[in-house]
Motif scaffolding. Structure first.
Motif, short mmCIF file in Angstrom:
data_model
loop_
_atom_site.label_atom_id
_atom_site.label_comp_id
_atom_site.label_asym_id
_atom_site.label_seq_id
_atom_site.Cartn_x
_atom_site.Cartn_y
_atom_site.Cartn_z
N ASP A 143 -80.66 39.25 37.58
CA ASP A 143 -79.07 38.78 37.12
C ASP A 143 -79.63 36.98 36.24
O ASP A 143 -80.95 36.42 36.64
CB ASP A 143 -78.91 37.79 38.02
CG ASP A 143 -77.05 36.82 37.41
OD1 ASP A 143 -76.30 37.03 36.65
OD2 ASP A 143 -76.50 35.73 38.42
N PHE A 145 -78.33 35.08 33.97
CA PHE A 145 -77.23 34.19 33.79
C PHE A 145 -77.55 33.52 34.82
O PHE A 145 -76.58 33.79 35.52
CB PHE A 145 -76.23 34.87 32.96
CG PHE A 145 -76.59 34.74 31.22
CD1 PHE A 145 -76.45 34.65 30.45
CD2 PHE A 145 -76.57 36.79 31.45
CE1 PHE A 145 -77.14 35.11 29.10
CE2 PHE A 145 -76.91 37.53 30.34
CZ PHE A 145 -76.79 37.36 29.23
N THR A 146 -77.55 31.85 34.56
CA THR A 146 -76.92 31.08 36.23
C THR A 146 -75.84 30.47 35.78
O THR A 146 -75.44 30.35 33.78
CB THR A 146 -78.48 30.67 36.49
OG1 THR A 146 -78.07 29.82 34.92
CG2 THR A 146 -79.09 30.84 36.70
N PRO A 147 -74.66 29.74 36.22
CA PRO A 147 -73.38 29.70 36.02
C PRO A 147 -73.99 27.83 35.61
O PRO A 147 -74.21 27.12 35.98
CB PRO A 147 -72.70 29.41 36.53
CG PRO A 147 -73.41 30.11 38.07
CD PRO A 147 -74.74 30.34 37.77
N ARG A 148 -73.10 27.16 34.79
CA ARG A 148 -73.93 26.18 33.46
C ARG A 148 -73.22 25.06 35.59
O ARG A 148 -72.07 25.15 36.04
CB ARG A 148 -73.34 25.99 32.81
CG ARG A 148 -72.56 23.68 32.13
CD ARG A 148 -72.48 23.85 31.05
NE ARG A 148 -72.37 22.33 30.47
CZ ARG A 148 -72.31 22.04 29.46
NH1 ARG A 148 -71.02 22.81 28.74
NH2 ARG A 148 -72.96 20.89 28.92
N GLN A 149 -74.17 23.96 35.16
CA GLN A 149 -74.08 22.53 36.90
C GLN A 149 -72.69 21.62 36.48
O GLN A 149 -72.92 21.93 35.41
CB GLN A 149 -75.22 22.31 37.22
CG GLN A 149 -76.11 23.48 38.04
CD GLN A 149 -77.10 22.39 38.11
OE1 GLN A 149 -77.00 21.68 37.84
NE2 GLN A 149 -77.99 23.53 39.03
N GLY A 150 -71.85 21.63 37.31
CA GLY A 150 -71.17 20.11 37.15
C GLY A 150 -71.43 19.18 36.75
O GLY A 150 -72.48 18.69 36.99
#
Length: 194
Positions: A143, A145-150
């Protein structure tokens, strides 16, 4: 005249090597099988290769998941499946001649013993043998790509840069108030020292 003699000698040498089987090589067969990680083998077929000994020999993965690696010599080799999106276990392959497998021409039949191997550890005979032709399943999916942190206020104030800014702001606003509450003699002494 000397060039012709050299050419004839080379041709005879190549013919002798072919007839005597001096440079006998072997073929390794296997299949990528679907599992929970890789449900459809055709997803990796165009970009995956079977690599032996770090690229000395290669075989391409077909659309049905099968592969063939040619020109392997007797002895130990390391088989790796190189795919962009999926990780595969590495396999120690040992090709040896069967003692009872001589045919009429005197050529021995090859035996393939394959075992999973951990990178960085010794090749052990204790691990169970795999069946031949090899059947290999994907062990994981990469994987990239990592999701953007809020926004997280706790993470913001635990940043060392923010801690330094906070300490500076405290010093700017609290020091004048502390000076106002100081004893006049201590304040005069502090001003004389600086």
């Amino acid at each position: 005249m000397l060039a012709r003699l050299l050419l004839i000698t080379q041709c005879l040498l190549v013919l002798a090597i072919g007839v005597l089987g001096i440079d006998k090589t072997y073929r390794l067969r296997g299949t990528i099988i679907p599992n929970e990680v890789l449900k459809d083998v055709s997803q990796i077929a165009t970009r995956a290769t079977a690599i032996v000994n770090g690229g000395a020999q290669r075989g391409f993965i077909q659309s049905d998941g099968s592969f063939v690696v040619d020109n392997l010599e007797l002895g130990d080799s390391l088989l790796e499946i190189s795919a962009v999106d999926y990780a595969f276990p590495k396999i120690h392959v040992r090709i040896s001649l069967k003692e009872d497998g001589d045919d009429a021409a005197g050529n021995g039949r090859a035996s393939v013993a394959a075992r999973f191997v951990q990178v960085g550890s010794e090749w052990s005979e204790d691990t169970p043998l795999l069946g031949y032709p090899l059947q290999i399943g994907a062990s994981g999916k990469y994987d990239f790509f990592t999701p953007r942190q809020g926004f997280d206020i706790v993470a913001m104030f635990s940043n060392p840069y923010m801690l330094m800014v906070g300490a500076s702001l405290v010093a700017v606003f609290l020091l004048p108030k502390l000076q106002a509450n100081m004893d006049p003699e201590a304040l005069k002494e502090l001003q004389n020292k600086s």
